[in-house]
Design an enzyme around this catalytic site. Structure first.
Site, PDB file in Angstrom:
ATOM      1  CG  ASN A   1      -1.723   0.971   1.322  1.00  0.00           C
ATOM      2  OD1 ASN A   1      -1.828   1.949   0.613  1.00  0.00           O
ATOM      3  ND2 ASN A   1      -2.441   1.524   2.596  1.00  0.00           N
TER       4      ASN A   1
ATOM      5  CE  LYS B   1       0.112   3.015   4.825  1.00  0.00           C
ATOM      6  NZ  LYS B   1       0.221   3.079   6.294  1.00  0.00           N
TER       7      LYS B   1
ATOM      8  CG  HIS C   1      -5.548   1.857   5.182  1.00  0.00           C
ATOM      9  ND1 HIS C   1      -4.968   2.907   5.809  1.00  0.00           N
ATOM     10  CD2 HIS C   1      -4.629   0.868   4.998  1.00  0.00           C
ATOM     11  CE1 HIS C   1      -3.709   2.397   6.237  1.00  0.00           C
ATOM     12  NE2 HIS C   1      -3.559   1.247   5.834  1.00  0.00           N
TER      13      HIS C   1
ATOM     14  CD  GLU D   1      -2.457   5.469   6.804  1.00  0.00           C
ATOM     15  OE1 GLU D   1      -2.626   5.351   5.697  1.00  0.00           O
ATOM     16  OE2 GLU D   1      -1.676   4.799   7.596  1.00  0.00           O
TER      17      GLU D   1
ATOM     18  CD  GLU E   1      -3.061  -2.563   7.408  1.00  0.00           C
ATOM     19  OE1 GLU E   1      -2.027  -2.896   6.897  1.00  0.00           O
ATOM     20  OE2 GLU E   1      -3.982  -1.597   6.941  1.00  0.00           O
TER      21      GLU E   1
ATOM     22  N   GLY F   1       2.909   1.981  10.847  1.00  0.00           N
ATOM     23  CA  GLY F   1       4.068   2.820  10.577  1.00  0.00           C
ATOM     24  C   GLY F   1       4.930   3.438  11.825  1.00  0.00           C
TER      25      GLY F   1
ATOM     26  CB  SER G   1       5.823  -1.977  11.677  1.00  0.00           C
ATOM     27  OG  SER G   1       5.493  -0.938  12.048  1.00  0.00           O
TER      28      SER G   1
HETATM   29  P1  13P Z   1       3.231   0.244   7.639  1.00  0.00           P
HETATM   30  O1  13P Z   1       3.997  -0.928   6.892  1.00  0.00           O
HETATM   31  O2  13P Z   1       4.105   1.383   7.251  1.00  0.00           O
HETATM   32  O3  13P Z   1       3.410   0.193   9.070  1.00  0.00           O
HETATM   33  O4  13P Z   1       2.019   0.448   6.879  1.00  0.00           O
HETATM   34  C1  13P Z   1       1.142  -0.756   7.203  1.00  0.00           C
HETATM   35  C2  13P Z   1      -0.007  -0.371   6.346  1.00  0.00           C
HETATM   36  O5  13P Z   1      -0.897   0.614   6.895  1.00  0.00           O
HETATM   37  C3  13P Z   1      -0.540  -1.113   5.331  1.00  0.00           C
HETATM   38  O6  13P Z   1      -1.918  -0.565   4.680  1.00  0.00           O
END
Ligand code: 13P
Length: 255
Positions: free
Chosen positions: A13, A15, A99, A101, A171, A177, A217
């Site tokens: 992803n 983002k 997601h 976010e 997640e 992140g 992560s």
């Molecule tokens: P990270 O791998 O950067 O922690 O992000 C995970 C994520 O939100 C994937 O959709």
């Protein structure tokens, strides 16, 4: 990789990262390493503005390309939104829904999720439905309750015959992140809760076709141990999916 009931699914992803040139470079590199895609499914979730270019480069390979979000109506006065049929039109074959976010930064409520998942299915897009608890919810022992509530809303309009087209991504919000990965035990417990709910909802044969990915992560150095957990069918990777040097070893977790 033996004895896996479901084909491993490794997705990146992006983002709101990369630019057009670096996106296309990354697609070319990954595409060149994929083989026929017979033993694993690999996909990227791409900013909508780059989808047409990215799908053009990915064409002819088994690499999946998807949108990071969608709105559930086909058209109308929804400034800034992208309809499922628009994602299809530029070559996307899948989409992320719900997601973390989207939920926490943009305040998308649970009650949109069922319609979004349904709209994806109706437009031939494979939904990856994302769920996960916040740190407060985990500390307050509410993880199971939150996951079940999110499953209820997302699968509200999914029929047993659609089940094989839906993927769930677990997640935990606190692991996204942050560099902090959930422990093996935390991942396994959450995935088992999700699997149990799916079996109750759809019955074993249909529920067994649904893959459950872990995200939060994921890095080259933890991909193998995460994929070794029986209840983990794949990985949803954020930061480490932005460069071939970190994403390829994750795709090749078993080599
Ligand atoms: P990270 O791998 O950067 O922690 O992000 C995970 C994520 O939100 C994937 O959709």
């Amino acid at each position: 990789m033996t004895n896996r009931a479901r084909k491993p699914y490794i997705a990146g992803n992006w983002k709101m990262n990369l630019d057009r040139a670096r996106s296309l470079d990354l697609i070319k590199t990954v595409k060149g390493r994929l083989g026929d895609g017979g033993d694993r499914e690999v996909a990227f979730f791409v900013p909508s503005i780059y989808l047409a270019d990215v799908t053009a480069v990915a064409q002819g390979s088994p690499l999946g390309v998807g949108g990071q979000n969608l709105w559930y109506e086909a058209n109308g006065a929804f400034t800034g939104e992208v309809a499922p049929r628009m994602l299809r039109e530029v070559g996307a074959d899948r989409a992320l829904i719900g997601h973390s976010e989207r939920r926490h930064v943009f305040h998308e409520p649970d009650d949109w999720m069922g319609r979004k998942v349904r709209a994806a299915l109706d437009n031939d897009l494979l939904p990856v439905y994302c769920i996960g608890e916040t740190l407060d919810e985990r500390k307050g022992n509410r993880t199971d309750r939150v996951l079940k509530r999110q499953l209820e809303s997302g699968f509200d309009k999914v029929r047993p015959e659609d089940a094989h087209r839906v993927t769930v991504a677990y997640e935990p919000v606190w692991a996204i992140g942050t560099g902090e990965t959930a422990t093996i035990d935390q991942v396994d417990q959450a995935h088992r809760t999700i699997r149990k709910w799916l079996v109750q909802r759809f019955g074993e044969p249909a529920a067994n076709l649904i893959r459950i990915l872990y995200g939060g992560s994921v890095k080259p150095d933890n991909a193998r141990e995460l994929m070794a957990i029986d209840s983990v069918d794949g990985l949803l990777v954020g930061g480490a999916s932005l460069q071939a040097e970190t994403f390829l070893p994750i795709i090749e977790f078993d080599r």
